[in-house]
Design a protein around this motif. Structure first.
Motif, PDB file in Angstrom:
ATOM      1  N   THR A  49       0.889  -1.184   0.000  1.00 57.42           N
ATOM      2  CA  THR A  49       0.000   0.000   0.000  1.00 57.42           C
ATOM      3  C   THR A  49       0.920   1.226   0.000  1.00 57.42           C
ATOM      4  O   THR A  49       1.126   1.871   1.026  1.00 57.42           O
ATOM      5  N   LEU A  50       1.423   1.536  -1.157  1.00 59.19           N
ATOM      6  CA  LEU A  50       2.508   2.520  -1.281  1.00 59.19           C
ATOM      7  C   LEU A  50       2.145   3.903  -0.740  1.00 59.19           C
ATOM      8  O   LEU A  50       2.973   4.577  -0.113  1.00 59.19           O
ATOM      9  N   GLY A  51       0.909   4.349  -1.006  1.00 62.34           N
ATOM     10  CA  GLY A  51       0.445   5.640  -0.496  1.00 62.34           C
ATOM     11  C   GLY A  51       1.390   6.775  -0.822  1.00 62.34           C
ATOM     12  O   GLY A  51       1.812   6.940  -1.975  1.00 62.34           O
ATOM     13  N   ASN A  52       1.751   7.554   0.175  1.00 64.94           N
ATOM     14  CA  ASN A  52       2.642   8.694  -0.049  1.00 64.94           C
ATOM     15  C   ASN A  52       4.123   8.316  -0.005  1.00 64.94           C
ATOM     16  O   ASN A  52       4.989   9.197  -0.050  1.00 64.94           O
ATOM     17  N   GLY A  53       4.414   7.040   0.178  1.00 63.51           N
ATOM     18  CA  GLY A  53       5.786   6.556   0.028  1.00 63.51           C
ATOM     19  C   GLY A  53       6.646   6.591   1.285  1.00 63.51           C
ATOM     20  O   GLY A  53       7.835   6.285   1.222  1.00 63.51           O
ATOM     21  N   HIS A  54       6.039   6.904   2.437  1.00 60.99           N
ATOM     22  CA  HIS A  54       6.850   6.967   3.662  1.00 60.99           C
ATOM     23  C   HIS A  54       7.436   5.594   4.004  1.00 60.99           C
ATOM     24  O   HIS A  54       8.627   5.472   4.330  1.00 60.99           O
ATOM     25  N   ASP A  55       6.584   4.569   3.947  1.00 61.95           N
ATOM     26  CA  ASP A  55       7.062   3.237   4.337  1.00 61.95           C
ATOM     27  C   ASP A  55       8.080   2.699   3.326  1.00 61.95           C
ATOM     28  O   ASP A  55       9.079   2.097   3.712  1.00 61.95           O
ATOM     29  N   ASP A  73       0.354   0.466  -5.512  1.00 63.35           N
ATOM     30  CA  ASP A  73      -0.829   1.216  -5.073  1.00 63.35           C
ATOM     31  C   ASP A  73      -1.802   1.326  -6.235  1.00 63.35           C
ATOM     32  O   ASP A  73      -1.395   1.508  -7.392  1.00 63.35           O
ATOM     33  N   ILE A  74      -3.061   1.289  -5.877  1.00 65.54           N
ATOM     34  CA  ILE A  74      -4.122   1.271  -6.886  1.00 65.54           C
ATOM     35  C   ILE A  74      -4.377   2.664  -7.468  1.00 65.54           C
ATOM     36  O   ILE A  74      -4.962   2.792  -8.539  1.00 65.54           O
ATOM     37  N   GLN A  75      -3.905   3.724  -6.780  1.00 65.02           N
ATOM     38  CA  GLN A  75      -4.247   5.090  -7.198  1.00 65.02           C
ATOM     39  C   GLN A  75      -3.059   5.810  -7.853  1.00 65.02           C
ATOM     40  O   GLN A  75      -1.990   5.927  -7.234  1.00 65.02           O
ATOM     41  N   ALA A 104      -3.533  -3.019  -8.284  1.00 63.89           N
ATOM     42  CA  ALA A 104      -4.108  -3.471  -7.007  1.00 63.89           C
ATOM     43  C   ALA A 104      -3.203  -4.544  -6.397  1.00 63.89           C
ATOM     44  O   ALA A 104      -2.646  -5.369  -7.132  1.00 63.89           O
ATOM     45  N   HIS A 105      -3.093  -4.541  -5.076  1.00 64.51           N
ATOM     46  CA  HIS A 105      -2.170  -5.518  -4.477  1.00 64.51           C
ATOM     47  C   HIS A 105      -2.659  -6.958  -4.587  1.00 64.51           C
ATOM     48  O   HIS A 105      -1.872  -7.888  -4.469  1.00 64.51           O
ATOM     49  N   GLN A 106      -3.963  -7.159  -4.824  1.00 60.18           N
ATOM     50  CA  GLN A 106      -4.433  -8.534  -5.041  1.00 60.18           C
ATOM     51  C   GLN A 106      -3.894  -9.106  -6.351  1.00 60.18           C
ATOM     52  O   GLN A 106      -4.014 -10.300  -6.610  1.00 60.18           O
ATOM     53  N   ASN A 130      -0.155  -0.717   5.034  1.00 62.04           N
ATOM     54  CA  ASN A 130      -0.717   0.322   5.886  1.00 62.04           C
ATOM     55  C   ASN A 130      -2.111   0.533   5.309  1.00 62.04           C
ATOM     56  O   ASN A 130      -2.269   1.158   4.260  1.00 62.04           O
ATOM     57  N   TRP A 133      -7.215   4.450   3.651  1.00 60.83           N
ATOM     58  CA  TRP A 133      -7.211   5.357   2.506  1.00 60.83           C
ATOM     59  C   TRP A 133      -5.956   6.219   2.517  1.00 60.83           C
ATOM     60  O   TRP A 133      -5.250   6.316   3.523  1.00 60.83           O
TER      61      TRP A 133
END
Ligand SMILES: C[S@@+](CC[C@H](N)C(=O)[O-])C[C@H]1O[C@@H](n2cnc3c(N)ncnc32)[C@H](O)[C@@H]1O
Length: 241
Positions: A49-55, A73-75, A104-106, A130, A133
């Protein structure tokens, strides 16, 4: 004259994210010490769940030499934000490769199958989820129990001994309590001889309808030489071979 108290920003990473990072850094340290096992190849680390890339930026800082870091990440908005955030971390680790997928991670099985053959052989050392949303993004686009489990199952199956998977759950989200329960049920079913599973949760927030968060950590235990010998039969165990 009285001076006003300093304004403190929320500390980043959060306490639970800090614990998740510590668990993954531990797996990376173990890999550096004991190596990759039979394959001799550098490992793969996955941010599902890459999101904003912090992890992902954190994974890149502690990754063993030559690692491949996959971010999913899906978005498109998340992929853009993470790509920008990872810029500096990438420059600091030219020995590692980062590959980002707007998927998508699936679909991780298909993503993995599409890697070059030599990268598909690499051991999976860690994975991080993580859930929920994208902070600052569309709250209607959030992770779901069934697809989270599909991705988690793929990573659980591939994880190498001493590797670690971390899932940060949010019960305050739509479907969050069900998602946390689904992840927990899967984690609790892992055999204790092979896995160490830790669940760490907010103790002073209501889980149902509240904003409690929790972290599920799953570490695959190393197979001891003694146990491998035992599996080969009593003679092998006593032989000292
Ligand atoms: C809480 S954010 C992740 C934060 C991120 N790890 C970071 O360090 O900034 C959750 C992310 O999961 C993504 N997401 C939701 N469903 C997904 C799915 N099925 N596959 C991949 N990503 C998904 C969202 O787009 C969102 O960016």
């Amino acid at each position: 004259m009285t001076s006003s108290p300093p304004v403190l920003l929320p500390s980043r990473p959060s306490l639970l994210d800090g614990l998740a990072h510590a668990a993954l850094a531990r797996a990376c340290a173990a890999f550096r010490q004991s190596g990759s096992g039979e394959s001799g190849l550098p490992p793969v680390l996955v941010d599902a769940t890459l999101g904003n890339g912090h992890d992902a930026a954190f994974l890149l800082t502690c990754a063993p030499p030559g690692s491949l870091v996959l971010g999913v990440d899906i978005q498109p908005q998340a992929v853009r934000a993470a790509t920008a955030r990872l810029e500096a971390a990438r420059q600091a680790r030219p020995d590692c490769r980062v590959q980002i997928f707007c998927r998508a991670h699936q679909e991780l099985p298909q993503i993995w199958a599409g890697l070059p053959p030599e990268e598909r052989q690499r051991p999976l050392l860690g994975g991080i989820f993580n859930l929920g949303w994208l902070p600052g993004g569309d709250r209607a686009c959030l992770t779901r129990a069934d697809t989270t489990l599909a991705a988690l199952d793929f990573l659980l199956e591939r994880l190498m001994p001493q590797g670690c998977l971390s899932v940060h759950c949010y019960t305050g989200n739509d479907g969050g309590p069900e998602e946390e329960s689904a992840v927990l049920r899967r984690a609790e079913a892992l055999p204790p001889r092979r896995w160490r599973v830790v669940h760490c949760r907010d103790a002073n927030r209501e889980p149902a309808g509240g904003r409690a968060e929790s972290l599920v950590l799953m570490e695959r235990l190393p197979v001891s030489r003694r146990r491998m010998q035992a599996a080969d039969g009593p003679q092998a165990e006593g032989s000292g071979a």
